[in-house]
Design a protein around this motif. Structure first.
Motif, PDB file in Angstrom:
ATOM      1  N   ARG A 196      23.578  -0.646   5.171  1.00  0.00           N
ATOM      2  CA  ARG A 196      23.196   0.850   5.605  1.00  0.00           C
ATOM      3  C   ARG A 196      21.558   0.917   5.032  1.00  0.00           C
ATOM      4  N   ILE A 197      21.130   1.865   5.741  1.00  0.00           N
ATOM      5  CA  ILE A 197      19.801   2.477   5.401  1.00  0.00           C
ATOM      6  C   ILE A 197      19.996   3.039   3.946  1.00  0.00           C
ATOM      7  N   PRO A 198      19.060   2.606   3.112  1.00  0.00           N
ATOM      8  CA  PRO A 198      19.139   3.247   1.639  1.00  0.00           C
ATOM      9  C   PRO A 198      18.453   4.672   1.590  1.00  0.00           C
ATOM     10  N   GLU A 199      18.894   5.413   0.716  1.00  0.00           N
ATOM     11  CA  GLU A 199      18.181   6.734   0.485  1.00  0.00           C
ATOM     12  C   GLU A 199      16.906   6.474  -0.716  1.00  0.00           C
ATOM     13  N   LEU A 200      15.794   6.253  -0.295  1.00  0.00           N
ATOM     14  CA  LEU A 200      14.631   6.224  -1.223  1.00  0.00           C
ATOM     15  C   LEU A 200      13.782   7.266  -1.239  1.00  0.00           C
ATOM     16  N   PRO A 201      12.936   7.345  -2.372  1.00  0.00           N
ATOM     17  CA  PRO A 201      12.031   8.576  -2.665  1.00  0.00           C
ATOM     18  C   PRO A 201      10.808   8.019  -1.564  1.00  0.00           C
ATOM     19  N   ARG A 202      10.821   8.615  -0.484  1.00  0.00           N
ATOM     20  CA  ARG A 202       9.653   8.475   0.330  1.00  0.00           C
ATOM     21  C   ARG A 202       8.334   8.433  -0.399  1.00  0.00           C
ATOM     22  N   PRO A 203       7.979   9.910  -0.968  1.00  0.00           N
ATOM     23  CA  PRO A 203       6.495  10.175  -1.611  1.00  0.00           C
ATOM     24  C   PRO A 203       6.407   8.930  -2.541  1.00  0.00           C
ATOM     25  N   ALA A 204       7.159   8.571  -3.438  1.00  0.00           N
ATOM     26  CA  ALA A 204       6.915   7.515  -4.369  1.00  0.00           C
ATOM     27  C   ALA A 204       6.761   6.236  -3.726  1.00  0.00           C
ATOM     28  N   LEU A 205       7.422   6.015  -2.401  1.00  0.00           N
ATOM     29  CA  LEU A 205       6.771   4.724  -1.947  1.00  0.00           C
ATOM     30  C   LEU A 205       5.521   4.662  -1.262  1.00  0.00           C
ATOM     31  N   ILE A 206       5.077   5.948  -0.731  1.00  0.00           N
ATOM     32  CA  ILE A 206       3.791   5.738  -0.055  1.00  0.00           C
ATOM     33  C   ILE A 206       2.811   6.269  -0.869  1.00  0.00           C
ATOM     34  N   ARG A 207       2.867   6.562  -1.791  1.00  0.00           N
ATOM     35  CA  ARG A 207       1.789   6.688  -2.919  1.00  0.00           C
ATOM     36  C   ARG A 207       0.635   5.882  -3.061  1.00  0.00           C
ATOM     37  N   PRO A 208       1.095   4.576  -3.469  1.00  0.00           N
ATOM     38  CA  PRO A 208       0.090   3.456  -3.575  1.00  0.00           C
ATOM     39  C   PRO A 208      -0.604   3.487  -2.130  1.00  0.00           C
ATOM     40  N   ALA A 209      -0.134   3.178  -1.192  1.00  0.00           N
ATOM     41  CA  ALA A 209      -0.637   3.245   0.533  1.00  0.00           C
ATOM     42  C   ALA A 209      -1.476   4.200   0.499  1.00  0.00           C
ATOM     43  N   ALA A 210      -1.459   5.573   0.249  1.00  0.00           N
ATOM     44  CA  ALA A 210      -2.286   6.623   0.239  1.00  0.00           C
ATOM     45  C   ALA A 210      -3.477   6.447  -0.440  1.00  0.00           C
ATOM     46  N   ALA A 211      -3.395   5.923  -1.900  1.00  0.00           N
ATOM     47  CA  ALA A 211      -4.619   5.613  -2.262  1.00  0.00           C
ATOM     48  C   ALA A 211      -5.365   4.614  -1.815  1.00  0.00           C
ATOM     49  N   MET A 212      -4.519   3.563  -1.455  1.00  0.00           N
ATOM     50  CA  MET A 212      -5.490   2.345  -0.932  1.00  0.00           C
ATOM     51  C   MET A 212      -6.280   2.669   0.397  1.00  0.00           C
ATOM     52  N   GLN A 213      -5.614   3.662   1.324  1.00  0.00           N
ATOM     53  CA  GLN A 213      -6.207   4.149   2.375  1.00  0.00           C
ATOM     54  C   GLN A 213      -7.519   4.857   2.089  1.00  0.00           C
ATOM     55  N   GLY A 214      -7.408   5.745   0.909  1.00  0.00           N
ATOM     56  CA  GLY A 214      -8.917   6.551   0.642  1.00  0.00           C
ATOM     57  C   GLY A 214      -9.900   5.601   0.276  1.00  0.00           C
ATOM     58  N   ILE A 215      -9.438   4.526  -0.658  1.00  0.00           N
ATOM     59  CA  ILE A 215     -10.425   3.241  -1.175  1.00  0.00           C
ATOM     60  C   ILE A 215     -10.819   2.508   0.059  1.00  0.00           C
ATOM     61  N   VAL A 216     -10.158   2.217   1.068  1.00  0.00           N
ATOM     62  CA  VAL A 216     -10.687   1.421   2.047  1.00  0.00           C
ATOM     63  C   VAL A 216     -11.646   2.065   2.985  1.00  0.00           C
ATOM     64  N   ALA A 217     -11.136   3.338   3.311  1.00  0.00           N
ATOM     65  CA  ALA A 217     -12.027   4.385   3.984  1.00  0.00           C
ATOM     66  C   ALA A 217     -13.362   4.554   3.500  1.00  0.00           C
ATOM     67  N   LEU A 218     -13.380   4.878   2.117  1.00  0.00           N
ATOM     68  CA  LEU A 218     -14.525   5.038   1.418  1.00  0.00           C
ATOM     69  C   LEU A 218     -15.696   4.096   1.679  1.00  0.00           C
ATOM     70  N   ARG A 219     -14.989   2.668   1.310  1.00  0.00           N
ATOM     71  CA  ARG A 219     -15.778   1.594   1.493  1.00  0.00           C
ATOM     72  C   ARG A 219     -16.237   1.371   2.726  1.00  0.00           C
TER      73      ARG A 219
END
Length: 238
Positions: A196-219
């Motif tokens: 079954r699909i788990p109930e996971l804290p979405r904000p906690a999962l996407i936070r590292p990805a969001a940080a990497m997006q900022g780094i890659v976009a800036l570079r």
């Protein structure tokens, strides 16, 4: 092995849980996997047929994106995007058409197929559109499972493509791909094991990805030298 009831009235989450339960019951044997895929595709096709307006919208949008696509790879990208979108229209649930936020998300996901994809400002443009479609969906009260899944997939597709094509640092490439792949692999693995699909804290999962997006976009924005068109940095960096 009982086949779950996948009536059209069943919600996408409930239908997915039923299919995952079937897969777990079959102990993930090839026959169980084949049945899982067959039932999933059958339901997806029936759900798309029940939403002709949404199907027409996504077909027209991808046709417009197909025309200026960058060569054969770009056209394949757009074709794959159309197929994935059409097969997931059931996630719209009670809605029968795409919202403006959904359309913006799909455009973002197809940016690598256009001339804007490799551009210096493409990373910043994607971040801005990501913020915009979320605000638009909330403002128009059109938040849906379809939009959430499309948003995640569009981000993963664009940023993975960008770092593999343009990012000269192997460390940044590895960190970025791990940040986007780890949540998807984790959720998928738990869903398959539990059935079954788990109930996971979405904000906690996407936070590292969001940080990497900022780094890659800036570079990407600060980088002055670019590789020849079509040649990834991974082939030129030392």
């Amino acid at each position: 092995m009982a086949v779950p009831d996948l009536a059209d009235s069943r919600s996408s989450r409930a239908a997915t849980d039923a299919l995952l339960g079937l897969l777990k019951e079959g102990r993930w044997h090839p026959a169980a996997i084949a049945r899982f895929l067959g039932l999933a595709v059958d339901r997806s096709v029936r759900q798309a047929a029940r939403r002709p307006q949404a199907l027409a919208q996504t077909t027209a949008q991808h046709a417009l994106l197909f025309i200026p696509a960058r060569g054969r790879p770009g056209r394949r990208w757009v074709a794959a995007s159309w197929a994935l979108t059409a097969l997931h229209l059931g996630l719209l649930e009670e809605r029968i058409r795409l919202s403006p936020a959904d359309v913006l998300t799909l455009i973002r996901g197809n940016l690598p197929a256009t001339a804007l994809g490799p551009g210096r400002w493409s990373g910043a443009l994607v971040i801005a559109s990501d913020l915009a479609d979320g605000r638009l969906a909330r403002h128009q009260d059109t938040v849906s499972a379809f939009g959430e899944h499309a948003d995640s997939l569009a981000d993963a597709a664009f940023w993975t493509w960008l770092v593999l094509r343009n990012e000269p640092s192997r460390t940044v490439r590895a960190a970025a791909i791990a940040a986007w792949a780890a949540p998807a692999v984790t959720v998928t693995g738990i869903a398959i094991i539990r059935g079954r699909i788990p109930e996971l804290p979405r904000p906690a999962l996407i936070r590292p990805a969001a940080a990497m997006q900022g780094i890659v976009a800036l570079r990407q924005l600060l980088r002055s030298r670019r590789p020849p068109d079509g040649i990834p940095y991974s082939a030129t960096a030392r």
